[in-house]
Design a protein around this motif. Structure first.
Motif, short mmCIF file in Angstrom:
data_model
loop_
_atom_site.label_atom_id
_atom_site.label_comp_id
_atom_site.label_asym_id
_atom_site.label_seq_id
_atom_site.Cartn_x
_atom_site.Cartn_y
_atom_site.Cartn_z
N MET A 1 0.84 -1.20 0.00
CA MET A 1 0.00 0.00 0.00
C MET A 1 0.87 1.25 0.00
O MET A 1 1.87 1.33 0.72
N SER A 2 0.50 2.24 -0.80
CA SER A 2 1.28 3.47 -0.89
C SER A 2 1.14 4.29 0.39
O SER A 2 0.02 4.50 0.88
N PRO A 3 2.25 4.78 0.96
CA PRO A 3 2.16 5.65 2.13
C PRO A 3 1.31 6.89 1.89
O PRO A 3 0.73 7.44 2.82
N ALA A 4 1.20 7.31 0.63
CA ALA A 4 0.40 8.49 0.31
C ALA A 4 -1.09 8.25 0.54
O ALA A 4 -1.86 9.21 0.66
N SER A 5 -1.49 6.99 0.60
CA SER A 5 -2.90 6.66 0.81
C SER A 5 -3.27 6.50 2.27
O SER A 5 -4.41 6.20 2.59
N VAL A 6 -2.30 6.69 3.16
CA VAL A 6 -2.50 6.39 4.57
C VAL A 6 -2.30 7.63 5.44
O VAL A 6 -1.34 8.38 5.26
N THR A 7 -3.22 7.83 6.37
CA THR A 7 -3.11 8.86 7.40
C THR A 7 -3.30 8.21 8.75
O THR A 7 -4.06 7.24 8.87
N ALA A 8 -2.61 8.72 9.76
CA ALA A 8 -2.78 8.20 11.12
C ALA A 8 -2.91 9.37 12.07
O ALA A 8 -2.43 10.48 11.79
N THR A 9 -3.56 9.12 13.20
CA THR A 9 -3.62 10.11 14.27
C THR A 9 -3.10 9.50 15.56
O THR A 9 -3.30 8.32 15.82
N VAL A 10 -2.41 10.34 16.33
CA VAL A 10 -1.88 9.94 17.64
C VAL A 10 -2.04 11.13 18.58
O VAL A 10 -2.43 12.22 18.16
N ARG A 11 -1.73 10.91 19.84
CA ARG A 11 -1.88 12.01 20.80
C ARG A 11 -0.73 13.00 20.73
O ARG A 11 -0.93 14.21 20.63
N SER A 12 0.51 12.52 20.82
CA SER A 12 1.64 13.43 21.01
C SER A 12 2.37 13.73 19.71
O SER A 12 2.42 12.91 18.78
#
Length: 281
Positions: free
Chosen positions: A30-41
């Motif tokens: 999977m292309s990194p451009a297609s992926v978003t992530a959320t975290v706290r810090s």
């Protein structure tokens, strides 16, 4: 996966389980451009950007991070702790596209609980992965909500399939599956710890005992992964009549190791049911 056809995927929360799936997806192409992530810090966000080359938003810097990530996604994979999953579903509900599939990997959060927290008609899939997904060797279950049709299940199967073996199960079997494959890696690691401790008791150097136990468990895992491997046949092949291994197995049988494992799995499954009831009240 080709960049022209692959969906955009947002991982809301990126603890050990979601990062395991994320790593498997990226390793699967999977292309990194297609992926978003959320975290706290912000620190954790910077680490994930460097490791994976994906877009990562930190809620400490942007309170709207989860909503921004969810609004742009075709598939949202929620990986926060069970106690925060329903709150997160309510937080993102108003920005989701009606066609966005929400996948929850939280233990003890039922499809009914998720569907009640999200807009009416939102497609929901419940998944129970395990940590070997990080290496593309996981087991990941999928259970369909009321609005997740066959095409959306196929999409989830394709996405999660890069992280391991995907199995379709009815939701009522999720707790049992979790007790075997979800918690199962910990059982295997526990076995490796016990084997190393036994080696030390028999006089081996602790470092050597750890190497022997770790490599033996890992090697046995590779043998089990071979086509048509059968654990009973593999065990019997090592257990020569009147040999040393036979004595060990006889001792395990006398102490009823299978019953101990079954009792542990039942305890894990029962605990999952209790947590579901607590969170649903």
């Amino acid at each position: 996966m080709s960049n022209e056809t692959e969906p955009t995927v947002s991982f809301l929360g990126c603890g050990s389980m979601n990062e395991a799936i994320l790593g498997g997806l990226l390793a699967g192409g999977m292309s990194p451009a297609s992926v978003t992530a959320t975290v706290r810090s912000a620190e954790r966000a910077a680490t994930l950007r460097q490791l994976h080359g994906i877009t990562v938003l930190a809620t400490s810097e942007d309170p709207e991070a989860n909503r921004r990530a969810a609004a742009s996604a075709d598939v949202v994979i929620m990986g926060v702790k069970p106690v925060g999953t329903i709150e997160l579903a309510r937080e993102i509900g108003s920005v989701l596209k009606p066609t966005t599939t929400v996948v929850s990997v939280a233990a003890a959060i039922s499809l009914a609980m998720l569907e009640a927290a999200l807009p009416a008609g939102q497609p929901v899939i419940r998944s129970m992965p395990n940590t070997p997904s990080r290496l593309g060797k996981g087991v990941l279950s999928i259970s369909a909500g009321n609005h997740a049709d066959a095409s959306l299940m196929a999409q989830a199967r394709k996405i999660l399939g890069s992280a391991g073996t995907v199995v379709d199960i009815p939701e009522e079997q999720v707790d049992a599956l979790s007790a075997v494959s979800g918690s199962g890696p910990a059982y295997v690691f526990y076995l490796a710890e016990a084997m190393a401790a036994a080696g030390v008791e028999l006089g081996l150097d602790p470092g050597l005992a750890k190497i022997l136990a770790t490599e033996t468990v890992a090697g046995a895992g590779f043998m089990l992964a071979e086509p048509d491997a059968d654990p009973t046949a593999l065990r019997r092949a090592v257990t020569s009549p009147n040999g040393t291994t036979e004595q060990a197995i006889a001792t395990f049988d006398r102490l009823d190791l299978p019953a101990i494992v079954a009792a542990g799995a039942r305890a894990a499954s029962n605990r999952a049911q209790i947590i579901t009831e607590e969170l649903d009240n």
